[in-house]
Design a protein around this motif. Structure first.
Motif, PDB file in Angstrom:
ATOM      1  N   GLY A 163      40.918  26.508  37.940  1.00 47.14           N
ATOM      2  CA  GLY A 163      40.430  27.737  38.554  1.00 47.14           C
ATOM      3  C   GLY A 163      38.906  27.712  38.621  1.00 47.14           C
ATOM      4  O   GLY A 163      38.274  26.691  38.351  1.00 47.14           O
ATOM      5  N   ALA A 164      38.320  28.857  38.985  1.00 44.91           N
ATOM      6  CA  ALA A 164      36.868  28.867  39.151  1.00 44.91           C
ATOM      7  C   ALA A 164      36.243  30.153  38.618  1.00 44.91           C
ATOM      8  O   ALA A 164      35.192  30.576  39.077  1.00 44.91           O
ATOM      9  CB  ALA A 164      36.509  28.652  40.627  1.00 44.91           C
ATOM     10  N   CYS A 169      43.054  36.142  37.991  1.00 47.87           N
ATOM     11  CA  CYS A 169      43.958  35.023  38.276  1.00 47.87           C
ATOM     12  C   CYS A 169      44.924  34.762  37.120  1.00 47.87           C
ATOM     13  O   CYS A 169      45.843  33.945  37.252  1.00 47.87           O
ATOM     14  CB  CYS A 169      43.178  33.767  38.622  1.00 47.87           C
ATOM     15  SG  CYS A 169      42.303  33.936  40.184  1.00 47.87           S
ATOM     16  N   SER A 178      45.628  32.384  44.270  1.00 42.31           N
ATOM     17  CA  SER A 178      44.524  31.482  43.974  1.00 42.31           C
ATOM     18  C   SER A 178      44.971  30.026  44.083  1.00 42.31           C
ATOM     19  O   SER A 178      44.260  29.181  44.633  1.00 42.31           O
ATOM     20  CB  SER A 178      43.978  31.770  42.576  1.00 42.31           C
ATOM     21  OG  SER A 178      42.901  30.913  42.278  1.00 42.31           O
ATOM     22  N   LEU A 179      46.163  29.737  43.592  1.00 48.19           N
ATOM     23  CA  LEU A 179      46.709  28.376  43.658  1.00 48.19           C
ATOM     24  C   LEU A 179      46.993  27.960  45.105  1.00 48.19           C
ATOM     25  O   LEU A 179      46.995  26.776  45.434  1.00 48.19           O
ATOM     26  CB  LEU A 179      47.974  28.289  42.799  1.00 48.19           C
ATOM     27  CG  LEU A 179      48.703  26.958  42.617  1.00 48.19           C
ATOM     28  CD1 LEU A 179      47.760  25.832  42.241  1.00 48.19           C
ATOM     29  CD2 LEU A 179      49.782  27.097  41.558  1.00 48.19           C
ATOM     30  N   GLU A 180      47.186  28.935  45.963  1.00 51.18           N
ATOM     31  CA  GLU A 180      47.369  28.627  47.383  1.00 51.18           C
ATOM     32  C   GLU A 180      46.031  28.493  48.107  1.00 51.18           C
ATOM     33  O   GLU A 180      45.984  28.339  49.323  1.00 51.18           O
ATOM     34  CB  GLU A 180      48.225  29.713  48.050  1.00 51.18           C
ATOM     35  CG  GLU A 180      49.680  29.683  47.603  1.00 51.18           C
ATOM     36  CD  GLU A 180      50.520  30.794  48.232  1.00 51.18           C
ATOM     37  OE1 GLU A 180      49.976  31.575  49.041  1.00 51.18           O
ATOM     38  OE2 GLU A 180      51.714  30.877  47.905  1.00 51.18           O
ATOM     39  N   GLY A 181      44.938  28.599  47.349  1.00 53.73           N
ATOM     40  CA  GLY A 181      43.619  28.391  47.936  1.00 53.73           C
ATOM     41  C   GLY A 181      42.985  29.636  48.509  1.00 53.73           C
ATOM     42  O   GLY A 181      42.087  29.558  49.347  1.00 53.73           O
ATOM     43  N   LYS A 182      43.435  30.790  48.019  1.00 56.76           N
ATOM     44  CA  LYS A 182      42.893  32.051  48.538  1.00 56.76           C
ATOM     45  C   LYS A 182      42.100  32.769  47.451  1.00 56.76           C
ATOM     46  O   LYS A 182      42.041  32.318  46.307  1.00 56.76           O
ATOM     47  CB  LYS A 182      44.044  32.960  48.989  1.00 56.76           C
ATOM     48  CG  LYS A 182      44.960  32.339  50.015  1.00 56.76           C
ATOM     49  CD  LYS A 182      46.189  33.222  50.199  1.00 56.76           C
ATOM     50  CE  LYS A 182      47.219  32.517  51.082  1.00 56.76           C
ATOM     51  NZ  LYS A 182      48.547  33.104  50.921  1.00 56.76           N
ATOM     52  N   ARG A 183      41.527  33.927  47.826  1.00 60.33           N
ATOM     53  CA  ARG A 183      40.997  34.833  46.815  1.00 60.33           C
ATOM     54  C   ARG A 183      42.181  35.268  45.940  1.00 60.33           C
ATOM     55  O   ARG A 183      43.298  35.406  46.431  1.00 60.33           O
ATOM     56  CB  ARG A 183      40.373  36.062  47.479  1.00 60.33           C
ATOM     57  CG  ARG A 183      39.139  35.741  48.300  1.00 60.33           C
ATOM     58  CD  ARG A 183      38.766  36.887  49.211  1.00 60.33           C
ATOM     59  NE  ARG A 183      38.257  38.056  48.513  1.00 60.33           N
ATOM     60  CZ  ARG A 183      36.983  38.285  48.234  1.00 60.33           C
ATOM     61  NH1 ARG A 183      36.062  37.402  48.611  1.00 60.33           N
ATOM     62  NH2 ARG A 183      36.603  39.369  47.606  1.00 60.33           N
ATOM     63  N   GLY A 184      41.917  35.477  44.643  1.00 60.90           N
ATOM     64  CA  GLY A 184      43.018  35.748  43.732  1.00 60.90           C
ATOM     65  C   GLY A 184      43.453  37.195  43.697  1.00 60.90           C
ATOM     66  O   GLY A 184      43.503  37.815  42.645  1.00 60.90           O
ATOM     67  N   ASN A 185      43.819  37.738  44.847  1.00 62.24           N
ATOM     68  CA  ASN A 185      44.276  39.130  44.889  1.00 62.24           C
ATOM     69  C   ASN A 185      45.750  39.219  44.512  1.00 62.24           C
ATOM     70  O   ASN A 185      46.567  38.465  45.035  1.00 62.24           O
ATOM     71  CB  ASN A 185      44.108  39.718  46.292  1.00 62.24           C
ATOM     72  CG  ASN A 185      42.667  40.008  46.634  1.00 62.24           C
ATOM     73  OD1 ASN A 185      41.855  40.261  45.749  1.00 62.24           O
ATOM     74  ND2 ASN A 185      42.336  39.956  47.908  1.00 62.24           N
TER      75      ASN A 185
END
Lengths: 427, 182
Positions: A163-164, A169, A178-185
């Motif tokens: 993660g970042a 998340c 987040s794991l799909e490469g998006k903002r972790g909403n």
């Protein structure tokens, strides 16, 4: 105190390597599990009564059983985004015993019928992610990860995903985004991840400690594991004790151990001459308990009955030298920072709470503000997509309810200080 | 663009059923090369991944460890959450900020719980966890970092034993929580 399961060989030099781990019985549980059917493994998990160690305490076996059967693509995701303030148990496990986690993941994936797995580890855990990557390479070379594992016909890929830096998340649906490469909403539930999770496929999500416990369950047998702990809280638990104690650290306890024994016996209690003022039993998002609660058994039910929760198993001790307003402000500011901003009650509620606490400290609040602040907390709880807002509202609400006198005193003292300042300036 | 960066991003993309999952590792890789998620860095990642720069910019702004402004090359995250604050983290953070001053090589930030409350108060120095720290440790911490030496080797978390009951004990001041610095 029972024999340690997760921490048995934890300080053994080289335990993070496959060589030493295997000498200590590592991957024997995997062999045993793969020699039976996935249904048998699931039955062991259900018999163990293991409840999720990440915070919600949901029965792990039941979670596995929710995944649809059949040949559809299924996923297993290990939640290693340990970010609940006060929690550092998963860090210890991943760093010292990464193969135990990997073994648990492979066994759980077999029971769930998942062929792709991911460890979502928070980006701050640089060293731990490196350790996991090294262990993964060893496990792959040894045939514990990959095609047709140990000739069982079961295949599994595993990716360590870093993660970042975002608390949200750790919330399972925020993690998936987040794991799909998006903002972790966070996502709206239902659908739950067991039906529609990663890439819209059925997904089993479990915490590091939960998955790392799986090999011990297979080794002991589900029924034997269930003899540990209490009626509704089975097994052992890693507890992270921090704050005002003499020996902060991770301790493995049998669930149901008296809280006092953990805080005083293991962690040494507050420094000489000081007393416990309050304690968070399950991370900073759990409602606080007080000194009179110290004799409660530390398990899911006893904490819930006392109006709090076991959460992630992170006990934060605050001693009597600390103003309660400072504690409230630290907690509220954290959740304000970490709110993703999607839901209004959480976004605005966390911000308002911080502002009102600051007003109290600045001497511009009145006792009526305490009522307003308490009502703001009530209006957050249950009104958002995820529980981040609740995670602030619950501890803040409990601090107001249990330390109301001190809040009122703080308001009066800060106002008096202000008046003096004004009078001095006028003179 | 840097061919190694391209290869790095492509390797990450290959790990996932949907290559878009590589967004975080790709941005981190680009940040390592460029120092921050600059518009150029984001353009490069977008080109390799086949997504728009706007998409990646939206992702980058969500995460604390992705820098959307230029920063010093050494990141020092001082945890100032509750457990560390109870043991003096706010004074520690102030001491690190004062000592680092306006040295452009340092990116000093107060940070949310880093999951190392057993060594509170602590900091992550270029990803290496050290603690428990006192303000007196700060000059050595900065010197080690500047010189490229292992930072405070005797205080690194990675060497600590779980079962040593006194591994993390030390004196700490009464009432260490200070008015918020987060």
């Amino acid at each position: 105190v029972t024999e340690a399961l997760l921490f048995k060989d934890i300080d053994e030099p080289g335990l993070a390597t496959l060589d030493v781990f295997a000498k200590r019985g590592g991957y024997e549980s995997l062999r045993r599990a793969l020699a039976t059917t996935p249904e048998d493994v699931l039955a062991q998990l259900e018999a163990s009564g293991l409840r999720g160690r990440g915070g919600a305490g949901f029965a792990m076996g039941k979670k596995v059983s929710f995944l649809p059967k059949g040949t559809i693509d299924k996923y297993l995701v290990c939640n290693a985004d340990e970010s609940e303030p006060g929690t550092f148990k998963d860090r210890e496990l991943m760093q010292k015993s990464p193969h135990m986690l990997i073994e648990g993941i492979v066994i759980a994936s077999y029971a769930a019928g998942a062929e792709r797995s991911f460890i979502y580890i928070r980006g701050e855990y640089v060293h731990q992610a490196d350790v996991l990557d090294a262990a993964l390479a060893e496990a792959t070379a040894a045939g514990y990860i990959g095609e047709n594992i140990l000739g069982s016909g079961h295949s599994l890929s595993l990716v360590v995903h870093r993660g970042a830096g975002a608390y949200i998340c750790g919330e399972e649906t925020g993690l998936l985004d987040s794991l799909e490469g998006k903002r972790g909403n966070p996502r709206l539930k239902p659908p739950f991840p067991a039906n529609q999770g990663l890439y819209q496929g059925p997904t089993l999500i479990n915490n590091v400690e939960t998955l790392a416990t799986v090999p011990a369950i297979i080794r002991l047998g589900g029924e034997n594991y269930a003899k540990l702990g209490t009626e509704t809280s089975k097994g052992t638990k890693l507890v992270s004790v921090s704050g005002h104690v003499q020996r902060p650290g991770n301790y493995e306890i049998e669930l149901g151990t008296p809280s006092r024994e953990i805080i005083y016996g293991l962690a040494g209690g507050p420094p000489e001459g000081r007393e416990v003022k309050c304690w968070f039993p399950g991370g900073s998002s759990s409602p606080v308990l007080k000194q009179e609660d110290l004799d409660l058994p530390y398990d899911f039910d006893a904490m819930a009955k006392a109006g709090s929760m076991l959460g992630s198993g992170a006990i934060i001790v605050v001693d009597d030298s600390t103003p309660i307003l400072d504690v409230a402000l630290k907690v509220a500011k954290f959740y304000r920072h970490e709110s993703c901003g999607k839901c209004t009650p959480c976004r605005e509620g966390t911000n308002w709470t911080v502002k009102m606490l600051e007003r109290i400290d600045a001497g511009t609040a009145t006792p009526m503000d305490i009522e307003i602040m308490a009502s703001v907390q009530e209006h957050i709880i249950g009104n958002c997509l995820c529980v981040l807002g609740d995670a602030m509202a619950m501890p803040i609400g409990s601090l107001i309810a249990k330390f109301r006198d001190e809040f009122e005193e703080h308001i009066e003292q800060a106002r008096a200080r202000n008046d003096l300042g004004v009078a001095h300036a006028a003179a | 663009m840097n061919p190694e960066l391209r290869a790095d991003i492509e390797a990450h993309m290959a790990l996932y059923p949907d290559s878009r999952s590589a967004a975080l590792p790709a941005l981190e890789a680009a940040q390592r090369v460029h120092g921050w998620c600059s518009p150029e860095a984001i353009e490069e990642v977008a080109e390799v991944m086949g997504v728009t720069p706007a998409y990646l910019a939206a992702v980058a702004t969500f995460y604390d460890m992705l820098e959307t402004e230029p920063v010093g090359k050494h990141s020092i995250y001082v945890c100032t959450n509750i457990s560390c604050s109870l043991r003096g983290a706010d004074d520690l953070y102030a001491a690190v900020r004062d000592a680092a001053g306006d040295d452009p090589d340092f990116n000093v930030r107060s940070f949310e719980c880093l999951g190392a409350c057993d060594i509170a108060p602590m900091a992550s120095v270029d990803g290496v966890f050290v603690g428990p720290l006192t303000p007196e440790d700060v000059p050595r911490l900065l010197d080690d970092t500047r010189a490229g030496r292992p930072v405070l080797p005797d205080k690194q978390l990675s060497t600590r034993l779980v079962a040593d009951p006194n591994a993390n004990s030390r004196e700490f001041p009464a009432h260490a929580v200070e008015e918020g610095t987060q």
